[in-house]
Design an enzyme around this catalytic site. Sequence first.
Site, PDB file in Angstrom:
ATOM      1  N   GLY A  91      -3.818 -12.403  -9.910  1.00 57.02           N
ATOM      2  CA  GLY A  91      -4.582 -12.509 -11.146  1.00 57.02           C
ATOM      3  C   GLY A  91      -6.058 -12.823 -11.003  1.00 57.02           C
ATOM      4  O   GLY A  91      -6.755 -13.011 -12.001  1.00 57.02           O
TER       5      GLY A  91
ATOM      6  N   HIS B  16     -11.301   8.393   1.557  1.00 60.52           N
ATOM      7  CA  HIS B  16     -10.005   8.809   1.049  1.00 60.52           C
ATOM      8  C   HIS B  16      -9.782   8.223  -0.336  1.00 60.52           C
ATOM      9  O   HIS B  16     -10.447   7.278  -0.747  1.00 60.52           O
ATOM     10  CB  HIS B  16      -8.879   8.350   1.985  1.00 60.52           C
ATOM     11  CG  HIS B  16      -8.951   6.876   2.307  1.00 60.52           C
ATOM     12  ND1 HIS B  16      -9.626   6.395   3.402  1.00 60.52           N
ATOM     13  CD2 HIS B  16      -8.469   5.785   1.667  1.00 60.52           C
ATOM     14  CE1 HIS B  16      -9.550   5.067   3.427  1.00 60.52           C
ATOM     15  NE2 HIS B  16      -8.855   4.677   2.378  1.00 60.52           N
TER      16      HIS B  16
ATOM     17  N   HIS C 237     -11.061  -9.403   5.633  1.00 63.95           N
ATOM     18  CA  HIS C 237      -9.730  -9.087   5.121  1.00 63.95           C
ATOM     19  C   HIS C 237      -8.886  -8.347   6.150  1.00 63.95           C
ATOM     20  O   HIS C 237      -7.666  -8.224   5.983  1.00 63.95           O
ATOM     21  CB  HIS C 237      -9.841  -8.243   3.853  1.00 63.95           C
ATOM     22  CG  HIS C 237     -10.474  -6.904   4.088  1.00 63.95           C
ATOM     23  ND1 HIS C 237     -11.798  -6.740   4.412  1.00 63.95           N
ATOM     24  CD2 HIS C 237      -9.947  -5.653   4.061  1.00 63.95           C
ATOM     25  CE1 HIS C 237     -12.070  -5.458   4.565  1.00 63.95           C
ATOM     26  NE2 HIS C 237     -10.968  -4.776   4.357  1.00 63.95           N
ATOM     27  N   ASP C 238      -9.517  -7.831   7.217  1.00 61.30           N
ATOM     28  CA  ASP C 238      -8.809  -7.078   8.255  1.00 61.30           C
ATOM     29  C   ASP C 238      -8.418  -7.933   9.451  1.00 61.30           C
ATOM     30  O   ASP C 238      -7.782  -7.437  10.386  1.00 61.30           O
ATOM     31  CB  ASP C 238      -9.676  -5.919   8.755  1.00 61.30           C
ATOM     32  CG  ASP C 238      -9.770  -4.773   7.767  1.00 61.30           C
ATOM     33  OD1 ASP C 238      -8.757  -4.511   7.082  1.00 61.30           O
ATOM     34  OD2 ASP C 238     -10.828  -4.143   7.679  1.00 61.30           O
TER      35      ASP C 238
ATOM     36  N   ARG D 227     -21.252  -1.580   0.744  1.00 61.62           N
ATOM     37  CA  ARG D 227     -20.669  -1.651   2.082  1.00 61.62           C
ATOM     38  C   ARG D 227     -19.725  -0.463   2.201  1.00 61.62           C
ATOM     39  O   ARG D 227     -18.852  -0.247   1.340  1.00 61.62           O
ATOM     40  CB  ARG D 227     -19.939  -2.974   2.271  1.00 61.62           C
ATOM     41  CG  ARG D 227     -19.184  -3.079   3.620  1.00 61.62           C
ATOM     42  CD  ARG D 227     -17.746  -2.699   3.426  1.00 61.62           C
ATOM     43  NE  ARG D 227     -16.920  -2.938   4.595  1.00 61.62           N
ATOM     44  CZ  ARG D 227     -15.663  -2.523   4.725  1.00 61.62           C
ATOM     45  NH1 ARG D 227     -15.084  -1.820   3.757  1.00 61.62           N
ATOM     46  NH2 ARG D 227     -14.977  -2.779   5.797  1.00 61.62           N
TER      47      ARG D 227
ATOM     48  N   GLU E 172     -19.229  -0.072   7.938  1.00 58.29           N
ATOM     49  CA  GLU E 172     -18.185  -0.679   8.776  1.00 58.29           C
ATOM     50  C   GLU E 172     -18.170   0.057  10.109  1.00 58.29           C
ATOM     51  O   GLU E 172     -17.614   1.142  10.234  1.00 58.29           O
ATOM     52  CB  GLU E 172     -16.811  -0.583   8.106  1.00 58.29           C
ATOM     53  CG  GLU E 172     -15.712  -1.218   8.943  1.00 58.29           C
ATOM     54  CD  GLU E 172     -14.317  -0.902   8.447  1.00 58.29           C
ATOM     55  OE1 GLU E 172     -13.367  -1.567   8.910  1.00 58.29           O
ATOM     56  OE2 GLU E 172     -14.162   0.002   7.606  1.00 58.29           O
TER      57      GLU E 172
ATOM     58  N   ASP F 206     -16.781   1.538   3.698  1.00 55.03           N
ATOM     59  CA  ASP F 206     -15.537   1.468   4.448  1.00 55.03           C
ATOM     60  C   ASP F 206     -15.478   2.628   5.441  1.00 55.03           C
ATOM     61  O   ASP F 206     -15.930   3.741   5.146  1.00 55.03           O
ATOM     62  CB  ASP F 206     -14.367   1.545   3.458  1.00 55.03           C
ATOM     63  CG  ASP F 206     -13.030   1.312   4.107  1.00 55.03           C
ATOM     64  OD1 ASP F 206     -12.845   0.247   4.716  1.00 55.03           O
ATOM     65  OD2 ASP F 206     -12.158   2.197   3.977  1.00 55.03           O
TER      66      ASP F 206
END
Length: 634
Positions: free
Chosen positions: A202, A277, A465-466, A360, A392, A362
């Site tokens: 949320g 993608h 996050h990776d 940024r 990236e 990706d």
Amino acid sequence: MFEKFTGCAMAENDGIIFKKIICGEDASIFGAFSFGTQLIFSLTIPRRFGITYPTLRIDADGHGYFEFPLSYNGTENESDIFEIEIKLSDICHEEKSGLFYYDFIFPTENGSLFSSTEDNLHLDLSSKEGSKFRLLVYEDGFNTPTWFHGGTMYHIFVDRFAKGSFEPVCRPDAEMNHDWENGVPQYGEYPGAFVKNNVFFGGNLIGVREKLDYLVSLGVSVIYLSPIFKAYSNHKYDTGDYMTVDEMFGGDKALKELITEASRKDIKIILDGVFNHTGDDSLYFNKYGKYDSLGAYESRESEYYNWYNFKNHPDEYESWWGIPILPRLNHSYEKCLDYFVMGEDSVVGKYTKMGIGGIRLDVADELSDAFLDKLRLTAKDLSDNNAVIIGEVWENAADKIAYGKRRKYLRGAQLDSVMNYPFRSATLDYLLSGDSALLARALTEIYASYPKCVSDSLMNILGTHDTERILTVLGGEDKYDLPNCELAKVKMSDTAKERAVKLLKLGSVVQYTVYGIPSVFYGDEAGLEGYRDPFCRMPFPWGHENGELLSHYRLLGQIRKENGVFSAGLFRVNKYEGSYIEYERYDGENKITVAINAGDRPFATDISGFDLLSDAVFTEDSPLPPYSAVILKR
């Protein structure tokens, strides 16, 4: 090992001194220069080496070699000086930029010696050919947005940062986990197993807006948002509609309000552009018929059919890393390319006009040169040249080869910056091993490879996050082989957490004081822990923050804001030995010395000044205690 240098690149044992000179000024710490530069290569060679008339050999990256004999230019202190002046535009063929590799050949009575380098700065001698220097030539006029320099970035995974006062309407195909404090993100049976990623906690853009004062307290000047475009998943890397902000995040209205309110607090918003993608559940592909459009999957007559590469319509098509739910876009199709990057009506145009600070990108390695070139033109044109473009890229971006092709990221027509993964790798190695050599070499090499304006803009990361949470990595408890059902419950031991906090405080000092921009992944400053995705994406622990870390990060943010030398000051490593590293940021008479000891023993130093971390004077006879750092201002 080198101790101190004043701009020149000096080999060991008072050997050959190699300098790069521009208009009489020493520019040796750099390895990237503008197209119109006239660059002097200068070698000061002790006569005891018996070297006569060295030769500069330049490899034009696939376009052949140039050889230039250096001219004798006098003698000083029993050393001969040889120089050659090169007009960089003369070696770039018909292009306005280029990449070159070079070395020096030194003839002696006993055969030739060759230069080599480990960090693109210091010169060593060898009887065999070794690693060559890298020379990047970028377009005249290339610069990066100065508002970005010296700032502090905060990376927010939107669904997990803050809920705010907005109660989103949960889509029929989504689920809401209401246990913000103890809930565990949805996970697959094993790493790589299919997972729906349709469970949300949320978090939304209203929540981000309502936490702006918290971010101000950290000294944040840039918020980097994970993808916010309409999409099926909670992570949004499977875009459904680029022209719409996801309604569960508050829609376009929430983004506009966030941009406006953040601007009042001198904070800019950067979006995550996932342009390689789409999702299969999208306006463009529409595999499941949820959108009011004729998608490429549905019909060859679709206006989006040529946006994808079908091998056998409809079920065989190119996708990102072979993942069927992420069909790969075909940017060689002009209408597809134009949709994203051409003009004010494009995706980039819409959000740039809305007032974002930049993008940024990706998987930048998978975006074509044409795509990046046109994206830059649109973003810069619609922002009065103020939009920042970050890619990236996981390796050294100055000479990156992706899919067999040399990339031109940092030559002035594409990116302003990249995610500094080499920094992350070297910093983690230093903190975990206590060996400063790799960090010193990595910091020196990047700075000696990129245009200075790029170095001033680098996105310095310790976690994203990776990656696993930085606190978890530094804790040193190797539980990576556990199945997901066990990793979901793992918490660090008290001993591991104490060690991790101690090391993270050191790592963040490096992150905040070297060239570039520190990028903090939400919650790292609060003590969030977690192993691989999705456990690195837990909800922010509001009310349960680690006070020691939080105070430390707030102090670092304040130090950056109050000392302009972190904006565009020069950088040099002064010393590294064992667990100790010392470097400087300097600009004229303004100088800050940073020293870090990641070992378990005190280290004797010869530095002094007012320590901005402890708010006390540090004297030359004060050893640096174990696992500690000083930021010294004179």
